[in-house]
Design a protein around this motif. Structure first.
Motif, PDB file in Angstrom:
ATOM      1  N   VAL A   4      32.374  73.833  58.579  1.00 14.15           N
ATOM      2  CA  VAL A   4      32.138  72.681  57.709  1.00 14.15           C
ATOM      3  C   VAL A   4      31.125  73.028  56.628  1.00 14.15           C
ATOM      4  CG1 VAL A   4      31.262  70.321  57.625  1.00 14.15           C
ATOM      5  CG2 VAL A   4      32.816  71.006  59.436  1.00 14.15           C
ATOM      6  N   TRP A   8      31.667  73.072  52.331  1.00 14.53           N
ATOM      7  CA  TRP A   8      30.882  72.429  51.273  1.00 14.53           C
ATOM      8  C   TRP A   8      30.316  73.444  50.296  1.00 14.53           C
ATOM      9  CZ3 TRP A   8      32.577  67.974  51.210  1.00 14.53           C
ATOM     10  CH2 TRP A   8      32.689  67.171  52.329  1.00 14.53           C
ATOM     11  N   PHE A  18      40.265  69.272  55.915  1.00 17.47           N
ATOM     12  CA  PHE A  18      40.360  67.819  55.986  1.00 17.47           C
ATOM     13  C   PHE A  18      41.823  67.383  55.988  1.00 17.47           C
ATOM     14  CE2 PHE A  18      36.387  68.828  53.692  1.00 17.47           C
ATOM     15  CZ  PHE A  18      35.508  68.430  54.679  1.00 17.47           C
ATOM     16  N   ASP A  95      38.857  62.918  59.331  1.00 14.36           N
ATOM     17  CA  ASP A  95      38.075  64.142  59.144  1.00 14.36           C
ATOM     18  C   ASP A  95      37.027  63.953  58.058  1.00 14.36           C
ATOM     19  OD1 ASP A  95      39.581  65.682  61.021  1.00 14.36           O
ATOM     20  OD2 ASP A  95      41.159  65.886  59.509  1.00 14.36           O
ATOM     21  N   LEU A  96      37.317  63.057  57.115  1.00 18.50           N
ATOM     22  CA  LEU A  96      36.423  62.762  56.005  1.00 18.50           C
ATOM     23  C   LEU A  96      36.615  61.304  55.625  1.00 18.50           C
ATOM     24  CD1 LEU A  96      34.487  63.714  53.690  1.00 18.50           C
ATOM     25  CD2 LEU A  96      36.555  64.226  52.366  1.00 18.50           C
ATOM     26  N   ALA A 115      30.562  59.137  63.840  1.00 15.74           N
ATOM     27  CA  ALA A 115      31.292  59.551  62.640  1.00 15.74           C
ATOM     28  C   ALA A 115      30.380  59.704  61.419  1.00 15.74           C
ATOM     29  CB  ALA A 115      32.393  58.540  62.323  1.00 15.74           C
ATOM     30  N   LYS A 118      30.491  62.548  58.717  1.00 15.99           N
ATOM     31  CA  LYS A 118      31.667  62.761  57.866  1.00 15.99           C
ATOM     32  C   LYS A 118      31.911  61.610  56.907  1.00 15.99           C
ATOM     33  CE  LYS A 118      34.585  61.442  61.770  1.00 15.99           C
ATOM     34  NZ  LYS A 118      35.632  61.898  62.676  1.00 15.99           N
TER      35      LYS A 118
END
Length: 165
Positions: A4, A8, A18, A95-96, A115, A118
């Motif tokens: 992850v 980014w 994602f 996932d996002l 969560a 995310k």
């Protein structure tokens, strides 16, 4: 470095991490469906599931007529949209999660603390600003909000696709 973190920091190395993207606003008839359909338009070949929901959704309502018209003028058809109420399960399954306002991020983080890592602002990569709600405002407000959303969506594309869009 985690996968992850690498996503980014090095979006060009991403491999479509994602798969399930959720966009959230309040009523789910203006901002979040606009972003949802723009993301779908740009990522149609990527295999990601892109949906939207509202914190206080106008359940089963179509997109606001002005939002739909502005989106259509940019070549995107959102006529199939129907508003959905956000649930904690949706947040966990995504996932996002892209939010329109900081307060939405806070509310969703309280709703599903697991969560929170995310959940991010749609405008994260531009100015980190809230995207104003144009509901029941002038056409000019909808056009401005469309421009803000389109710019923000454009900045997410390198992070959401293995190819540069």
């Amino acid at each position: 470095m985690s996968r992850v973190a690498r996503q980014w920091l090095h979006p060009e190395e991403s491999s479509n991490v994602f798969k399930r993207i959720l966009v959230v606003c309040v009523g789910n008839v203006c901002r979040s469906p606009t972003a949802e359909y723009l993301l779908r338009h740009h990522l149609s070949a990527g295999g990601a599931s892109i949906e939207s929901a509202g914190l206080g959704a106008l359940v089963d309502k179509p997109m606001d007529a002005t939002a739909l018209q502005v989106l259509g003028e940019h070549g995107v058809d959102g006529s199939a949209h129907r508003a959905r109420q956000l649930t904690s399960g949706m947040l966990r399954d995504a996932d996002l999660v892209l939010a329109m306002e900081r307060e939405h991020v806070n509310r969703m983080s309280r709703m599903a603390p697991e969560a929170s890592g995310k959940i991010m602002l749609l405008d994260r990569w531009v100015q980190g600003r809230d995207v104003a709600d144009p509901y029941r405002q002038s056409r000019e407000a909808f056009e401005h909000v469309y421009d803000v959303i389109a710019e923000a969506v454009g900045t997410w594309l390198p992070y959401l696709s293995s190819q540069r869009c």
